[in-house]
Each structure stands twice: as C-alpha cells, then as structure tokens.
Design a protein around this motif. Structure first.
Motif, PDB file in Angstrom:
ATOM      1  N   ALA A   1       0.820  -1.215   0.000  1.00  0.00           N
ATOM      2  CA  ALA A   1       0.000   0.000   0.000  1.00  0.00           C
ATOM      3  C   ALA A   1       0.852   1.263   0.000  1.00  0.00           C
ATOM      4  O   ALA A   1       1.993   1.263   0.452  1.00  0.00           O
ATOM      5  CB  ALA A   1      -0.938   0.010   1.203  1.00  0.00           C
ATOM      6  N   ALA A   2       0.236   2.337  -0.498  1.00  0.00           N
ATOM      7  CA  ALA A   2       0.855   3.657  -0.556  1.00  0.00           C
ATOM      8  C   ALA A   2       0.177   4.589   0.436  1.00  0.00           C
ATOM      9  O   ALA A   2      -0.938   4.334   0.888  1.00  0.00           O
ATOM     10  CB  ALA A   2       0.739   4.230  -1.967  1.00  0.00           C
ATOM     11  N   TYR A   3       0.825   5.693   0.709  1.00  0.00           N
ATOM     12  CA  TYR A   3       0.284   6.726   1.588  1.00  0.00           C
ATOM     13  C   TYR A   3      -0.936   7.395   0.955  1.00  0.00           C
ATOM     14  O   TYR A   3      -1.946   7.607   1.602  1.00  0.00           O
ATOM     15  CB  TYR A   3       1.395   7.740   1.864  1.00  0.00           C
ATOM     16  N   ARG A   4      -0.811   7.719  -0.337  1.00  0.00           N
ATOM     17  CA  ARG A   4      -1.911   8.344  -1.074  1.00  0.00           C
ATOM     18  C   ARG A   4      -2.062   7.626  -2.408  1.00  0.00           C
ATOM     19  O   ARG A   4      -1.164   6.930  -2.864  1.00  0.00           O
ATOM     20  CB  ARG A   4      -1.631   9.828  -1.295  1.00  0.00           C
ATOM     21  N   ALA A   5      -3.180   7.840  -3.065  1.00  0.00           N
ATOM     22  CA  ALA A   5      -3.480   7.138  -4.312  1.00  0.00           C
ATOM     23  C   ALA A   5      -2.442   7.386  -5.402  1.00  0.00           C
ATOM     24  O   ALA A   5      -2.194   6.514  -6.234  1.00  0.00           O
ATOM     25  CB  ALA A   5      -4.870   7.533  -4.807  1.00  0.00           C
ATOM     26  N   ASP A   6      -1.820   8.554  -5.391  1.00  0.00           N
ATOM     27  CA  ASP A   6      -0.854   8.886  -6.442  1.00  0.00           C
ATOM     28  C   ASP A   6       0.594   8.689  -6.005  1.00  0.00           C
ATOM     29  O   ASP A   6       1.514   9.141  -6.678  1.00  0.00           O
ATOM     30  CB  ASP A   6      -1.059  10.327  -6.907  1.00  0.00           C
ATOM     31  N   GLY A   7       0.818   8.007  -4.886  1.00  0.00           N
ATOM     32  CA  GLY A   7       2.168   7.888  -4.348  1.00  0.00           C
ATOM     33  C   GLY A   7       2.746   6.488  -4.419  1.00  0.00           C
ATOM     34  O   GLY A   7       2.061   5.529  -4.763  1.00  0.00           O
ATOM     35  N   PRO A   8       4.015   6.389  -4.037  1.00  0.00           N
ATOM     36  CA  PRO A   8       4.690   5.089  -4.035  1.00  0.00           C
ATOM     37  C   PRO A   8       4.325   4.274  -2.794  1.00  0.00           C
ATOM     38  O   PRO A   8       3.874   4.818  -1.783  1.00  0.00           O
ATOM     39  CB  PRO A   8       6.171   5.478  -4.005  1.00  0.00           C
ATOM     40  N   ALA A   9       4.557   3.004  -2.873  1.00  0.00           N
ATOM     41  CA  ALA A   9       4.286   2.100  -1.756  1.00  0.00           C
ATOM     42  C   ALA A   9       5.297   2.317  -0.636  1.00  0.00           C
ATOM     43  O   ALA A   9       6.411   2.781  -0.873  1.00  0.00           O
ATOM     44  CB  ALA A   9       4.362   0.656  -2.243  1.00  0.00           C
ATOM     45  N   SER A  10       4.877   1.988   0.575  1.00  0.00           N
ATOM     46  CA  SER A  10       5.799   1.990   1.711  1.00  0.00           C
ATOM     47  C   SER A  10       5.420   0.862   2.657  1.00  0.00           C
ATOM     48  O   SER A  10       4.253   0.443   2.713  1.00  0.00           O
ATOM     49  CB  SER A  10       5.792   3.332   2.438  1.00  0.00           C
ATOM     50  N   THR A  11       6.388   0.397   3.406  1.00  0.00           N
ATOM     51  CA  THR A  11       6.131  -0.689   4.343  1.00  0.00           C
ATOM     52  C   THR A  11       5.239  -0.229   5.487  1.00  0.00           C
ATOM     53  O   THR A  11       4.366  -0.974   5.939  1.00  0.00           O
ATOM     54  CB  THR A  11       7.468  -1.263   4.858  1.00  0.00           C
ATOM     55  N   SER A  12       5.410   1.013   5.947  1.00  0.00           N
ATOM     56  CA  SER A  12       4.545   1.528   7.013  1.00  0.00           C
ATOM     57  C   SER A  12       3.088   1.559   6.572  1.00  0.00           C
ATOM     58  O   SER A  12       2.187   1.147   7.312  1.00  0.00           O
ATOM     59  CB  SER A  12       4.975   2.936   7.428  1.00  0.00           C
TER      60      SER A  12
END
Length: 189
Positions: free
Chosen positions: A92-103
């Motif tokens: 999952a990403a922080y926002r719809a237009d952003g990259p994925a992150s483990t957090s």
C-alpha cells in the motif's frame, strides 16, 4: 473518537453515547464521499495514515452500538483499493498517487482486517500474505526505531496470527524482534 468509542464499547456506559455520536458524526461528515478517505480537513481526498485512526474510532463506535452507515465501509474499501500496489494488491501507498511503503502496507493491512470485521468485505489471503511478507522485510530493530510502523504492523500481524501457519510464524518472528528492539531501547533508570 477512538478513545471515547473504545471506552463506550468496553464499559457499556451509556453516558458516553452523546459524545461518541457527535464524534462519529463529525468523522462521517469529514469523509471524502468520492475517494472514501480522510485527511487533515473535512472533505480532503484522504491518506492511509488518517484512514487507520478513523476506522479504529468508527469500529469501536459500532461495537458500542452506534450505527455506522454501510456506505461508510464501502467508501473505506474504495480508498483502500486506490492505494493498493504489489503483484496481488497487498502492498500500500500513503496516497493514491504515491509510491508504496512498508509503514502504509502495515496500516492498510490492519485497515482491511477491521473492514472485514465491520462489513464482511474480505481482503483475500494472497494480498494479506503479500502484505505480511513485505512487513517481514523490515523487522523491528533498536538501530531503526519507527514506533508508528511498529504499532500498525503489530496490530496487523497479531490479528492475523491464526489465519494460517505462515501467519503464525510471521507473528512469532515479528514479536521476537519487537521484544528485542523494545528491551534494547528501554531507558534502564
């Protein structure tokens, strides 16, 4: 909202209902009806970090007997789908237009688990396994403290531990690393 709703659900103290209902109504009105998300101002398009707090509060309110409209959960699902990444949508990403992150993967996994409990909308084993595997790539360590990530990863992995043998192993690996990291960073005096 989360604290009041959880206290209401755990205690059954109906005197808390008016405050919980007001808080829930604010949250429901602040949800973006198009994206399904929440952010820092009512109607903002949303981000995964705010999603976690919102659905924890709403889920606790529902457990306390406060009605949460079905459309709220449908919108939550819409937002979570917009931030899905990975081969099977478990990252999952922080926002719809952003990259994925483990957090955000940890938080989204937990959000999916709450969503399934509240609405029956299942995330799916392959996506949950993909998220779990991503989380395990960054185990807690005293050298790299990230309490936000640790919080959601712990909630998600603890909640999944009975889903399968691999989920149980994942929880034990996480919990062992978490225990070592916490004890290693404790101020002894």
């Amino acid at each position: 909202t989360f604290a009041l709703a959880e206290a209401d659900a755990m205690s059954g103290d109906r005197r808390l209902d008016p405050a919980v209902i007001r808080a829930v109504n604010f949250s429901l009105e602040a949800q973006n009806t198009g994206t399904g998300g929440w952010r820092y101002r009512p109607g903002d398009s949303g981000d995964t970090s705010q999603m976690g707090w919102q659905i924890m509060g709403l889920a606790s309110a529902k457990r306390a007997g406060i009605e949460i409209p079905d459309q709220t959960w449908t919108r939550v699902d819409r937002f979570l789908r917009s931030v899905r990444r990975g081969n099977v949508g478990g990252i999952a990403a922080y926002r719809a237009d952003g990259p994925a992150s483990t957090s955000m993967t940890a938080e989204a996994l937990y959000c999916h688990m709450v969503l399934e409990e509240m609405s029956g909308m299942a995330f799916g084993q392959p996506a949950a396994d993909e998220a779990t595997n991503q989380i395990l790539t960054s185990l807690p360590s005293a050298d790299h403290v990230n309490l936000y990530y640790w919080y959601y990863a712990t909630l998600a992995l603890h909640g999944r531990q009975h889903a399968s043998d691999s989920a149980s192993i994942a929880w034990r690996s996480w919990n062992d690393a978490m225990t070592n990291a916490l004890l290693g960073t404790q101020v002894t005096d």
